[in-house]
Write an enzyme that holds these catalytic residues in place. Sequence first.
Site, PDB file in Angstrom:
ATOM      1  N   ARG A 106       1.029  -1.225  -0.124  1.00 21.08           N
ATOM      2  CA  ARG A 106       0.015   0.082  -0.052  1.00 21.08           C
ATOM      3  C   ARG A 106       0.864   1.179   0.106  1.00 21.08           C
ATOM      4  O   ARG A 106       1.982   1.324   0.798  1.00 21.08           O
ATOM      5  CB  ARG A 106      -0.891   0.141   1.214  1.00 21.08           C
ATOM      6  CG  ARG A 106      -2.100  -0.926   1.165  1.00 21.08           C
ATOM      7  CD  ARG A 106      -3.027  -0.624   0.197  1.00 21.08           C
ATOM      8  NE  ARG A 106      -4.244  -1.444   0.181  1.00 21.08           N
ATOM      9  CZ  ARG A 106      -4.395  -2.516  -0.676  1.00 21.08           C
ATOM     10  NH1 ARG A 106      -3.359  -2.904  -1.596  1.00 21.08           N
ATOM     11  NH2 ARG A 106      -5.511  -3.260  -0.852  1.00 21.08           N
TER      12      ARG A 106
ATOM     13  N   GLU B 230      -2.182   7.702  -5.118  1.00 21.39           N
ATOM     14  CA  GLU B 230      -2.319   6.982  -6.554  1.00 21.39           C
ATOM     15  C   GLU B 230      -3.671   7.348  -7.069  1.00 21.39           C
ATOM     16  O   GLU B 230      -3.984   7.117  -8.264  1.00 21.39           O
ATOM     17  CB  GLU B 230      -2.048   5.395  -6.626  1.00 21.39           C
ATOM     18  CG  GLU B 230      -2.645   4.875  -5.501  1.00 21.39           C
ATOM     19  CD  GLU B 230      -2.497   3.601  -5.657  1.00 21.39           C
ATOM     20  OE1 GLU B 230      -3.370   2.379  -6.021  1.00 21.39           O
ATOM     21  OE2 GLU B 230      -1.324   3.174  -5.226  1.00 21.39           O
TER      22      GLU B 230
ATOM     23  N   HIS C  86       0.266  -0.290 -10.098  1.00 23.07           N
ATOM     24  CA  HIS C  86      -0.669  -1.025  -9.025  1.00 23.07           C
ATOM     25  C   HIS C  86      -1.021  -2.379  -9.848  1.00 23.07           C
ATOM     26  O   HIS C  86      -2.434  -2.507 -10.018  1.00 23.07           O
ATOM     27  CB  HIS C  86      -1.910  -0.288  -8.550  1.00 23.07           C
ATOM     28  CG  HIS C  86      -2.276  -0.867  -7.415  1.00 23.07           C
ATOM     29  ND1 HIS C  86      -2.728  -0.262  -6.310  1.00 23.07           N
ATOM     30  CD2 HIS C  86      -2.478  -2.171  -6.711  1.00 23.07           C
ATOM     31  CE1 HIS C  86      -3.002  -0.919  -4.967  1.00 23.07           C
ATOM     32  NE2 HIS C  86      -3.105  -2.007  -5.590  1.00 23.07           N
TER      33      HIS C  86
END
Length: 330
Positions: free
Chosen positions: A234, A263, A295
Amino acid sequence: MRVAMFSARHYERTLLDELNGRYGHELAYFDTLLGPDTASLANRFPAVSVFVNDRVDGGVLKRLASGGTRLVATRSTGFNHIDVNAAKDLGIKVVRVADYSPNSVAEFAVGLLLALNRKITRAYNRTREGNFDLDGLMGFDLVGCTVAVIGTGRIGTIFARIMAGFGCKLIGFDTYHSPEFEKIGGHYVTAEEVQAEADIISLHCPLTPQTHHIVNARTLDRVKKSALLINTSRGGLVDTEAAIEALKAGQLGGLAIDVYEEEAGLFFRDLSNTVIQDDVIQRLVSFPNVIVTGHQAFLTREALGTIEDTTLASISDFEAGRPLANEIHA
């Protein structure tokens, strides 16, 4: 059941439609993120499905509840983007994907490490332009290096097992000790020992108030000089500004991240024809010893299939009044 699917990308929709043949839900896809300005799109949808960058705080949940939503299903393992306590107060159930292919993220973390250490992305870009010079491409052998695994759950332990295959020494940092991690040769140490000993640090812990900015200016100042940092967990685990300063000072030898604390406004979107306003990410990608990906660590056929099927099955269980195996309790 009618389901509003937020942040549903094309690669997801194809698979969801295929799998939904077994469940028969009415799926409505929305490209946009769920947030205060888009919550009204979910009116009269008893179920809403979200992803990691959707905003499901108390205010959004109130809007969802007023529109008739009774279930929020996140297509992820992490759920720090959802105010679970507010959902409980509003009578909204929350489910997640508690388990999917942990190999996908662990293997990607290893890939980032190899690319960062051996300068693979730089070499690839050079050779495409006819430059076959080797200056600036030197890495180091992984065998004998000390690898710190921060968070030794399933993903962290699989990452550790792969690194053991390279001949690395494994140290772990976690509140809960994993017998599996210890069985493959890992041993647990203090935060101070991680900082003093680790040549490579890989983050695999969840984002909680306790782990927010677990990597910060103070910890970076104490890490072994030129250590490599990998984050596929994360974005909020790393204080990005502090990481930039550590890179500039040469204290941090390299950084590879698949997640970024800001993000939400960037990832899962094509911004190649726009001027990106986030100065921090622009500074990061300018470093020769930084790799940023969007991601994608979870994105394998096996993992995505499990994620989508588990989500649809949970929605069916909710509709039928069955127990929710993947419910998140406040």
